[in-house]
Motif scaffolding. Structure first.
Motif, PDB file in Angstrom:
ATOM      1  N   GLY A  35      23.686  84.461  27.120  1.00 51.31           N
ATOM      2  CA  GLY A  35      24.430  83.409  27.800  1.00 51.31           C
ATOM      3  C   GLY A  35      23.663  82.100  27.803  1.00 51.31           C
ATOM      4  O   GLY A  35      24.229  81.033  27.555  1.00 51.31           O
ATOM      5  N   ILE A  38      23.841  80.228  24.634  1.00 54.42           N
ATOM      6  CA  ILE A  38      25.099  79.480  24.448  1.00 54.42           C
ATOM      7  C   ILE A  38      24.964  78.071  25.039  1.00 54.42           C
ATOM      8  O   ILE A  38      25.378  77.083  24.425  1.00 54.42           O
ATOM      9  CB  ILE A  38      26.279  80.239  25.089  1.00 54.42           C
ATOM     10  CG1 ILE A  38      26.596  81.450  24.218  1.00 54.42           C
ATOM     11  CG2 ILE A  38      27.509  79.339  25.243  1.00 54.42           C
ATOM     12  CD1 ILE A  38      27.593  82.387  24.828  1.00 54.42           C
ATOM     13  N   TYR A  39      24.339  77.983  26.210  1.00 54.70           N
ATOM     14  CA  TYR A  39      24.150  76.657  26.817  1.00 54.70           C
ATOM     15  C   TYR A  39      23.204  75.805  25.972  1.00 54.70           C
ATOM     16  O   TYR A  39      23.392  74.600  25.818  1.00 54.70           O
ATOM     17  CB  TYR A  39      23.617  76.793  28.244  1.00 54.70           C
ATOM     18  CG  TYR A  39      24.644  77.349  29.200  1.00 54.70           C
ATOM     19  CD1 TYR A  39      25.848  76.684  29.426  1.00 54.70           C
ATOM     20  CD2 TYR A  39      24.428  78.549  29.866  1.00 54.70           C
ATOM     21  CE1 TYR A  39      26.800  77.194  30.288  1.00 54.70           C
ATOM     22  CE2 TYR A  39      25.379  79.068  30.732  1.00 54.70           C
ATOM     23  CZ  TYR A  39      26.562  78.393  30.941  1.00 54.70           C
ATOM     24  OH  TYR A  39      27.515  78.904  31.799  1.00 54.70           O
TER      25      TYR A  39
ATOM     26  N   PRO B 122      27.003  76.948  35.809  1.00 50.92           N
ATOM     27  CA  PRO B 122      27.527  77.691  36.967  1.00 50.92           C
ATOM     28  C   PRO B 122      26.641  77.587  38.203  1.00 50.92           C
ATOM     29  O   PRO B 122      25.446  77.306  38.108  1.00 50.92           O
ATOM     30  CB  PRO B 122      27.548  79.137  36.449  1.00 50.92           C
ATOM     31  CG  PRO B 122      26.490  79.188  35.395  1.00 50.92           C
ATOM     32  CD  PRO B 122      26.460  77.825  34.760  1.00 50.92           C
ATOM     33  N   SER B 154      34.374  78.396  33.075  1.00 51.91           N
ATOM     34  CA  SER B 154      34.020  79.545  32.237  1.00 51.91           C
ATOM     35  C   SER B 154      32.493  79.558  32.241  1.00 51.91           C
ATOM     36  O   SER B 154      31.864  78.541  31.966  1.00 51.91           O
ATOM     37  CB  SER B 154      34.556  79.386  30.822  1.00 51.91           C
ATOM     38  OG  SER B 154      34.090  78.184  30.269  1.00 51.91           O
ATOM     39  N   ALA B 155      31.906  80.679  32.607  1.00 54.03           N
ATOM     40  CA  ALA B 155      30.447  80.733  32.755  1.00 54.03           C
ATOM     41  C   ALA B 155      29.884  81.867  31.902  1.00 54.03           C
ATOM     42  O   ALA B 155      30.500  82.926  31.785  1.00 54.03           O
ATOM     43  CB  ALA B 155      30.083  80.934  34.209  1.00 54.03           C
ATOM     44  N   TYR B 156      28.734  81.609  31.310  1.00 54.32           N
ATOM     45  CA  TYR B 156      28.129  82.606  30.415  1.00 54.32           C
ATOM     46  C   TYR B 156      26.941  83.291  31.060  1.00 54.32           C
ATOM     47  O   TYR B 156      26.287  84.123  30.438  1.00 54.32           O
ATOM     48  CB  TYR B 156      27.746  81.925  29.089  1.00 54.32           C
ATOM     49  CG  TYR B 156      28.939  81.207  28.516  1.00 54.32           C
ATOM     50  CD1 TYR B 156      30.014  81.929  28.006  1.00 54.32           C
ATOM     51  CD2 TYR B 156      29.036  79.823  28.577  1.00 54.32           C
ATOM     52  CE1 TYR B 156      31.151  81.286  27.554  1.00 54.32           C
ATOM     53  CE2 TYR B 156      30.169  79.171  28.115  1.00 54.32           C
ATOM     54  CZ  TYR B 156      31.217  79.898  27.604  1.00 54.32           C
ATOM     55  OH  TYR B 156      32.351  79.275  27.167  1.00 54.32           O
TER      56      TYR B 156
END
Lengths: 272, 323
Positions: A35, A38-39, B122, B154-156
């Motif tokens: 995750g 991705i950022y 987030p 939408s959060a990863y």
């Protein structure tokens, strides 16, 4: 850990743009790192896209891969303070100048020109009113001032970048690529020294041209007060008093400036 | 220039599309049966130039909605005043029918400087985050002189420390700040798809790899009171990488799951203004408008009884006027 600390830590991790190491806050799952990647990917992609717009000539010269590498190093060195992607890159030219790249000096000068053009295109609109030119017949030069076109500025560079940019454009048109060797050849044919540029926006697209040192000195008198109210601007008369070079002639300059839409209007200075 | 009379009847939701640079000319020259255009506020933060000229022209044809992406309403470090000033100037200039930003953080301090993430990051759903977001939303609303809509993310990554569900958190945010919600249905689907990858361990993923995405998203919607919803966003998403994380890139047509959820959301919330977002791999203007038409047809289907009543009433009015 407070929310403020948590946010600082996450932001620092994203801007490190390095291969991620697991940290205690990320728990024991590799997927949290996925995750975070991705950022990081999003940051680099967005910054590259934004800077490729602002520094279009630099981007077209170095190509996508090298440009992205430059951007990645830039982001790690200069944390992004701007909330508007259009404002990112204030230090990009100086950053390029400090890189151990071949011809980084001329590339940085191109970046300076790109950034100046970009800012000129974003500048506040200026209303044109050429009927006001008639004021020149009715008032003394010490009562009148010149209003320039949107975002007008002058720039002093160490390279004749207009020639290099023209070569880059021509190479792009025939799907060829200009090499650093080509640039060296081009620069070998020019004199070392200072080159002066005028950047202005007659309509929506910025234009630039090389100008003489005398024109540069004259225009600098006006550029130094670009955002002040009309009464704070110099009068035409007082500006002319500051011109030390006898070869500058407003009689020659003004018709040309009007023709290229550098001058938007003439107005009277209010006295109070 | 063109005249536009085919607007949506009043008992159907307003339907709009997100406008990006590639479609500026089409938006000006090709009539479209849409009710509003939504733009990213930051794309118009320049003081002048071509973008404002285009938006001024477009605002002659369509109502404008401003969607901000940079305030970082969940940031512990507040947004600088000049950022709010720029947004305020834009609001005063274009008088948008809708004004929104996100339930995220973007600002943080790093190396003794304010840094902007350039992204929608987030926040954990707890009282500390809630207090900060309420404060930031109230400050924005005070400055802007109007209520805003706040969009779900939408959060990863799911940050540790949440004590509420996202829906509970957002409802509390609305009640405490007076804002309303922009419900992004694609974000709900993306989060539901990604949830096993962002919250579970590898072992759990293996054992719980099938999640009922639609049921998960509907359950989220069920927790939101209808009166708190001010806008709906519809978009597409793209899977990436070996983990098959779903990315909310707005780079595909609206997915079947999102269309299904839209039908459900309209039944639950009523005729809420709806936007088609498409930011990457931009299609032609016609394809984008066709997505808006599809949204409209779903709305007609949901509100068919009222729509037919309104339509026949209009026909009677026309007959009456003609006679």
């Amino acid at each position: 850990m407070t929310l403020k600390q948590q946010q600082t830590q996450m932001l620092s991790t994203i801007f490190s743009l390095d291969a991620l190491q697991k940290t205690s806050n990320e728990g024991d799952s590799n997927n949290l790192s996925a995750g975070m990647k991705i950022y990081q990917h999003s940051l680099l992609a967005n910054a590259s896209r934004a800077l490729a717009i602002t520094f279009a000539t630099v981007h077209s010269f170095v190509g996508e891969t090298d440009f992205t590498l430059l951007v990645k190093t830039y982001l790690k060195k200069h944390l992004k303070a701007q909330y508007d992607w259009g404002e990112l890159g204030q230090e990009f030219a100086d950053f390029i100048r400090q890189q151990s790249l071949k011809n980084s000096g001329v590339l940085a000068a191109i970046a300076d020109l790109d950034f100046a053009c970009h800012h000129t295109e974003r500048a506040e609109d200026v209303e044109k009113d050429l009927t006001t030119l008639s004021l020149l017949n009715d008032f003394d030069a010490y009562q009148l001032t010149i209003n320039f076109s949107a975002g007008f500025k002058v720039l002093k560079l160490n390279y004749p970048v207009d020639l290099v940019v023209e070569d880059i454009k021509q190479a792009n048109e025939i799907n060829s690529k200009l090499t650093t060797h080509d640039i060296e050849q081009q620069l070998n044919n020019t004199e070392n020294g200072e080159y002066y540029y005028l950047i202005w926006r007659p309509n929506f697209q910025a234009q630039y041209q090389q100008i003489t040192q005398h024109e540069f000195q004259w225009l600098t008198l006006w550029q130094s007060l670009p955002s002040l109210a009309a009464r704070s601007q110099p009068s035409i008369g007082s500006a002319l008093d500051k011109v030390t070079n006898e070869t500058f002639s407003i009689i020659d300059w003004l018709p040309k400036a009007i023709e290229q839409q550098l001058v938007s209007s003439i107005s009277t200075l209010t006295s109070d | 220039m063109f005249s536009l009379n085919k607007k949506t009847p009043t008992n159907l939701p307003l339907i709009g599309v997100g406008l990006r640079h590639n479609h500026f000319e089409d938006a000006l020259n090709t009539p479209a049966n849409i009710d509003f255009i939504e733009v990213h506020a930051e794309n118009f933060f320049a003081n002048g130039g071509a973008s404002h000229a285009v938006l001024t022209d477009i605002s002659q044809h369509y109502k404008i909605s401003l969607h901000a992406t940079s305030l970082g309403l969940g940031s512990a470090l507040p947004a600088p005043q000049n950022q709010l000033d720029q947004l305020t100037n834009l609001v005063e200039r274009y008088q948008p029918i809708l004004l929104s930003d996100h339930a995220c953080f973007s600002w943080a301090e790093s190396e003794n400087a304010s840094v902007h993430a350039g992204d929608l990051l987030p926040v954990p759903f707890n009282d500390e985050s809630l207090s900060i977001m309420v404060r930031n939303v109230e400050r924005a609303q005070m400055q802007l002189g109007r209520k805003i809509l706040v969009e779900n993310l939408s959060a990863y990554i799911e940050l540790p420390g949440s004590t509420y569900s996202e829906a509970e958190f957002l409802v509390k945010l609305c009640h405490q700040s007076g804002c309303k919600l922009l419900v992004d249905l694609n974000n709900l689907i993306v989060n539901a798809i990604n949830q096993p990858l962002t919250t579970l361990t590898s072992e759990q993923i293996d054992s719980e790899s099938t999640i009922d995405v639609l049921a998960h998203a509907k359950h989220w919607l069920d927790k939101i009171p209808a009166e708190l919803v001010g806008e709906i966003h519809l978009a597409g998403c793209t899977p990436v990488g070996s983990e098959q994380l779903m990315i909310d890139d707005h780079g595909q047509p609206v997915s079947d799951d999102v269309w299904h959820l839209y039908h459900y959301a309209l039944q639950k919330f009523g005729p809420i203004a709806t936007l088609i977002e498409w930011d990457e791999n931009l299609p032609t203007w016609q394809v984008l408008i066709a997505e808006a038409d599809k949204a409209k047809s779903i709305a007609i289907n949901v509100f068919s009884a009222e729509y037919e009543k309104s339509d026949s009433k209009k026909t009677l009015e026309v007959v009456h006027n003609d006679s």
